[in-house]
Each structure stands twice: as C-alpha cells, then as structure tokens.
Design a protein around this motif. Sequence first.
Motif, mmCIF file in Angstrom:
data_model
loop_
_atom_site.group_PDB
_atom_site.id
_atom_site.type_symbol
_atom_site.label_atom_id
_atom_site.label_comp_id
_atom_site.label_asym_id
_atom_site.label_seq_id
_atom_site.Cartn_x
_atom_site.Cartn_y
_atom_site.Cartn_z
ATOM 1 N N PHE A 223 -42.807 9.344 43.990
ATOM 2 C CA PHE A 223 -42.148 8.051 44.171
ATOM 3 C C PHE A 223 -40.680 8.187 43.775
ATOM 4 N N VAL A 224 -39.832 7.476 44.510
ATOM 5 C CA VAL A 224 -38.390 7.709 44.420
ATOM 6 C C VAL A 224 -37.666 6.397 44.152
ATOM 7 N N PHE A 225 -36.774 6.422 43.164
ATOM 8 C CA PHE A 225 -35.755 5.379 42.987
ATOM 9 C C PHE A 225 -34.461 5.939 43.561
ATOM 10 N N SER A 226 -33.912 5.284 44.572
ATOM 11 C CA SER A 226 -32.722 5.779 45.261
ATOM 12 C C SER A 226 -31.631 4.723 45.217
ATOM 13 N N HIS A 227 -30.418 5.165 44.931
ATOM 14 C CA HIS A 227 -29.248 4.282 44.939
ATOM 15 C C HIS A 227 -28.163 4.951 45.772
ATOM 16 N N THR A 228 -27.907 4.411 46.958
ATOM 17 C CA THR A 228 -26.889 4.968 47.844
ATOM 18 C C THR A 228 -25.539 4.315 47.566
ATOM 19 N N PHE A 229 -24.471 5.071 47.833
ATOM 20 C CA PHE A 229 -23.130 4.553 47.587
ATOM 21 C C PHE A 229 -22.128 5.363 48.397
ATOM 22 N N PHE A 230 -20.911 4.851 48.509
ATOM 23 C CA PHE A 230 -19.838 5.494 49.263
ATOM 24 C C PHE A 230 -18.758 5.996 48.307
ATOM 25 N N ILE A 231 -18.151 7.100 48.680
ATOM 26 C CA ILE A 231 -17.025 7.683 47.965
ATOM 27 C C ILE A 231 -15.836 7.731 48.913
ATOM 28 N N LYS A 232 -14.689 7.271 48.448
ATOM 29 C CA LYS A 232 -13.498 7.247 49.280
ATOM 30 C C LYS A 232 -13.012 8.672 49.571
ATOM 31 N N ASP A 233 -12.626 8.913 50.856
ATOM 32 C CA ASP A 233 -12.069 10.200 51.291
ATOM 33 C C ASP A 233 -11.077 9.925 52.408
ATOM 34 N N SER A 234 -9.827 10.266 52.194
ATOM 35 C CA SER A 234 -8.787 9.962 53.174
ATOM 36 C C SER A 234 -8.919 10.793 54.442
ATOM 37 N N LEU A 235 -9.699 11.883 54.405
ATOM 38 C CA LEU A 235 -9.842 12.739 55.585
ATOM 39 C C LEU A 235 -11.154 12.524 56.317
ATOM 40 N N GLY B 116 -14.527 5.225 40.871
ATOM 41 C CA GLY B 116 -13.212 4.975 40.301
ATOM 42 C C GLY B 116 -12.315 6.196 40.342
ATOM 43 N N LYS B 117 -12.866 7.371 40.036
ATOM 44 C CA LYS B 117 -12.078 8.600 40.102
ATOM 45 C C LYS B 117 -11.665 8.905 41.537
ATOM 46 N N ALA B 118 -12.612 8.745 42.481
ATOM 47 C CA ALA B 118 -12.292 9.031 43.879
ATOM 48 C C ALA B 118 -11.269 8.048 44.429
ATOM 49 N N LEU B 119 -11.317 6.800 43.980
ATOM 50 C CA LEU B 119 -10.367 5.807 44.471
ATOM 51 C C LEU B 119 -8.942 6.162 44.047
ATOM 52 N N LYS B 120 -8.770 6.677 42.825
ATOM 53 C CA LYS B 120 -7.429 7.080 42.392
ATOM 54 C C LYS B 120 -6.889 8.210 43.263
ATOM 55 N N VAL B 121 -7.740 9.188 43.580
ATOM 56 C CA VAL B 121 -7.315 10.295 44.440
ATOM 57 C C VAL B 121 -6.997 9.783 45.838
ATOM 58 N N PHE B 122 -7.831 8.873 46.335
ATOM 59 C CA PHE B 122 -7.634 8.331 47.684
ATOM 60 C C PHE B 122 -6.317 7.566 47.775
ATOM 61 N N GLU B 123 -6.032 6.744 46.797
ATOM 62 C CA GLU B 123 -4.786 5.975 46.817
ATOM 63 C C GLU B 123 -3.569 6.881 46.707
ATOM 64 N N ALA B 124 -3.669 7.947 45.908
ATOM 65 C CA ALA B 124 -2.556 8.883 45.797
ATOM 66 C C ALA B 124 -2.312 9.607 47.123
#
Length: 579
Positions: free
Chosen positions: A150-162, A202-210
Amino acid sequence: MNAIVALCHFCELHGPRTLFCTEVLHAPLPQGAGSGDGTGRGEPADEEEGGIQMSSRIRAHSPAEGASAESSSPGPKKSDMCEGCRSLAAGHPGYISHDKETSIKYVSHQHPNHPQLFSIVRQACVRSLSCEVCPGREGPIFFGDEQHGFVFSHTFFIKDSLARGFQRWYSIIAIMMDRIYLINSWPFLLGKIRGIIDELQGKALKVFEAEQFGCPQRAQRMNTAFTPFLHQRNGNAARSLTSLTNDDSLWACLHTSFAWLLKACGSRLTEKLLEGAPTEDTLVQMEQLAELEEESESWDNSEAEEEEKGPALPEGAEGRELTKCPAESSLLSDCGAWQPRKLSVFKSLRHMRQVLGAPSFRTLAWHVLMGNQVIWKSRDSDLVHSAFEVLRTMLPVGCVRVVPYSSQYEEAYRCNFLGLSPHVQIPPHVLASEFAVVVEVHTATRSSLHAVGCEGEQPLSKYEFVVTSGSPVAADRVGPTILNKMEAALTNQNLSVDVVDQCLVCLKEEWMNKVKVLFKFTKVDSRPKEDTQKLLSILGASEEDNVKLLKFWMTGLSKTYKSHLMSTVRSPTALEPRN
C-alpha cells in the motif's frame, strides 16, 4: 516502521523513474554493503540526530567487481538514464544511519538492491506518476493492494526554466504492507512530507527566478522559430534535481529526512495490551481530551470567521502560531530538534514528605484527600507547579481542578489546587475555614539553610515551608484509611519510588471501586440511610473521614460510568411490556 520512502521523477525521455529511496534493515547488511572504516575515502565524522547515528556507506570495488555489480543490479542500465533520472554518482555507495536504540539501520540509495523490493518500488513509482493521481496532479493520494503493498503518494511540481511548461513532475511515496498502519499515519506523513516538498520547491523557485532574471526563457521561446518536438525534448531533458535546487548536499539531507520520517512514524503509534475494563482515570482523561478537541474545533471555526471579517489577529493567536513552527521548520536540515523539559523541583511524595516534615505533610495530605482547597503562595512558579504535579497523584483524575499560578484568589468551587504569588491577599474567611490549607514559602534564614538534610533537594534548601489551616489535623486523629496506608508505603525505605507509585495506583483503584458501589447504592438505587450505614461498615469505610473521602471522590466518576449505570437501571423497565 517496516516501510520504504522514495523520491520519484517523471522524465520526459524515460518516463517515471525512482531517484532516491530509504529502506529499513533489521538484519545485518549484506556482504559488501556494510559501513566500513574506509581507507580509500575518509568516512565523515558521525552526526547524531534524534537517536540516529549518521554516516556514509563506504565500499571499495575493483573494476571487475564494479562491472559485475552493475550487471547484476536490478536497476536500469546507464544507457537508459539521463541526468534527470540519476541521483547518486555511478560509484557512490549511498548513505546509512544506525539507530543505537533499536539496532536498526536506515539505508538510502537510488534503487533497492533486492529484486522483489525493486519491483514493488518501481510499480509504485509508475502508478504514482501516471494513473494514481489526485485532481490537479499535485497532492496526496492512497492506493495499493495486498500483493504489491500500500502506497501513500504525494505528487508535486518543481520549477525548471528549461522544461516544458517551466516545471517538472515529482512524487514522494511511502510504501508498506500494513494498510491500517499506513492509513492511521496519514496525518503525520502528510504534514512532514509536505514540509519536505515545500523546502524543495522553495529552493528550486530561487534558482528559477535567478535564471529567468538573467535569461528569460518565455520570450526567447516565443521569438524562436518552430523546431521539431523531439529535438526540443533531446535538448532540455537532462537536468538533475541538485542543479534545479542548487544544493550539492541535497541527497544527504533527504536521507536524513527520510530516515527520521521512518523512525518517527514507527515510534508514534504503539500497541498496548489492555487487561480488563479501562480505569476511571482513563475514562475521565478520554472525556477531557474529547472536550479539548471540541473546544479547539470551535476556536478554529471562530478564528476563520474573524479572518473573513478582517485582517485583525484574534487574542492569543501568537500562542497558536508557535505550535505550527515544527511543521514549518527546515525538515531537510533539522529534523530532530527538541527542547528538554525542565526538571521538577519536588520529585515525589516521599521527597515532599522529607522536605515538609511528617506532621506538615500529613496535614497537607489530609486536606488533599478530603477535597479541601490547597493554596500555595510562592514567588517561584516552578516550585508551585511541581508541588501540584506531585500532590495530584493522590487523587483520581476527575477530582483534580488546578489553577497553577494566579494573580488573584479563586474560589474553592473553581479549583482545589491554587497557586498564588506572595502579594495576593487571601480572604479572612478562607484563612479561618476548616476547608482550606495554606502553604507559604519563605526564603530561609542563614541559621536554617542547612536544616533540610535529605538527599537531592538542594534547590529547596533556600526555602522554608509553613503549613497553616483553620482546622489543624490532630496528631492522634486516625484519619482516612487510605492516608494511613500511603504513609506506611512512603516511610518504608525498602520500597523504591516506582513501587510506591504503583502502590498509590492500587490504593486509588481500591477506593474508587468502593466509590462506585456507594454511588450505585445511594444515587441510582436510592436506598435508605440505614442500609447505607450497613454498606459503609461492610466496605470498611464507616469512619467520618472515610465517608467524606468517598463523597468527594464520587465527584470524580466519569460521565461514561454514570450514564452506563442509568441505562442499565432503565433497561429492565423498558423491556417489561415486551415480556
């Protein structure tokens, strides 16, 4: 907890892939996978966090051994992996944590080494990033079966400018074979995994904005001539999660978080063997917990209504915000932070009896058992709190009403334990009353600093305790039977503190059973006074002090027990017409 926690990624070239997983090992590590002393690569200094000793796994392979290991590995081949599908480098041994308390090891790598576990994790990864997705493609979901777990799954998105759509799709999954345990752990897993995801995003968003600030990709793509779709995929598919977050220690932090998550989730739920019916203290505690939950729900509802009306914060909002801090703190870097509880000043009833002296303690204990108001006056609030924590063990939970420390006098119907600062004036009728006892704590003079000679009470040597009451207990007074038995246990030096505590529990249960019999006899059956006196003689509680004690302890009976008695009394009359 026998489970596996994994981070998965949907690669645009290769589909769903497992990036990183942490599993629990109860048996010794297989040969070649153990943590060594490592002479080739120096093992970093161990770190302890939450009872877990952290270290890196060290393995040294010859080229032939590495080739054979790669060919026998259940994971995908190198040709089927890109930078976005790979977490650890080709020769990286992974991470391992040793739990000294339970001798359990938490091992992290990209894929499980066992073929069957690899198949289970692989199937869960594919399902979590394809068919088993909640609406919006981002959020928690539960799926599984008895065969594949049995699986507990939490999907999410990570920002990537490319990436296409400027984001990539990931999921964190927890797999176990115990469906009930996993469902009961849903709130805990959701909160902690959500915290890990928030930090990654949060870490990926900083890289994406930069990156967007330096070279905006949206305008560049709109101005670029159309190129074939496959060419675009081959050009931007390979970006690792470490580059998206600009965190070289990402996998070590994830190992720490996943290991702590498995340990904490496994220790938060325990099974207890209950022998017989629950005690009255247990029932009262359950009722009090239910009342607190109802109050918190109504509080949250009123808070939500006030937030809709305006931005003003309700009174006490700052205190409620403090309880949310652990969930919002950095779970990737500080999972085991905790604050040690301050030690009590009074350690036990025996300790208090040694400090106050036998006559003063007997007077105080008599008033506690009779339900009279016990008032402590002291500048040290911690001292008062510890005194009440010790004294309340003499009473059933339902008979305890505490105001720990107040700046004004509270009436006896509101509390039977009241802490006051020294400047608070007590009404004269209370000081002269036989239903109250006052313990005044003064700073000891130099001549009496060493008067207290018992072991372990150095913090109390600077105080003098004066116990006064409008109705002092005579030295030759027999007193309630339970008080005499308590004092006998406290004075017996052959009994340890733990044994004395168990004696108090047994004594309270014995007298609560007498209270139940008296309650049913007098309140439910409504027997005459003559029969009540005969019953008290049979119970061995015909003395005046014992009768007062039983009547006071009757107020501590749980609502569940009282309603059960009333229902059993009414049920025969309700069934008579049917017969």
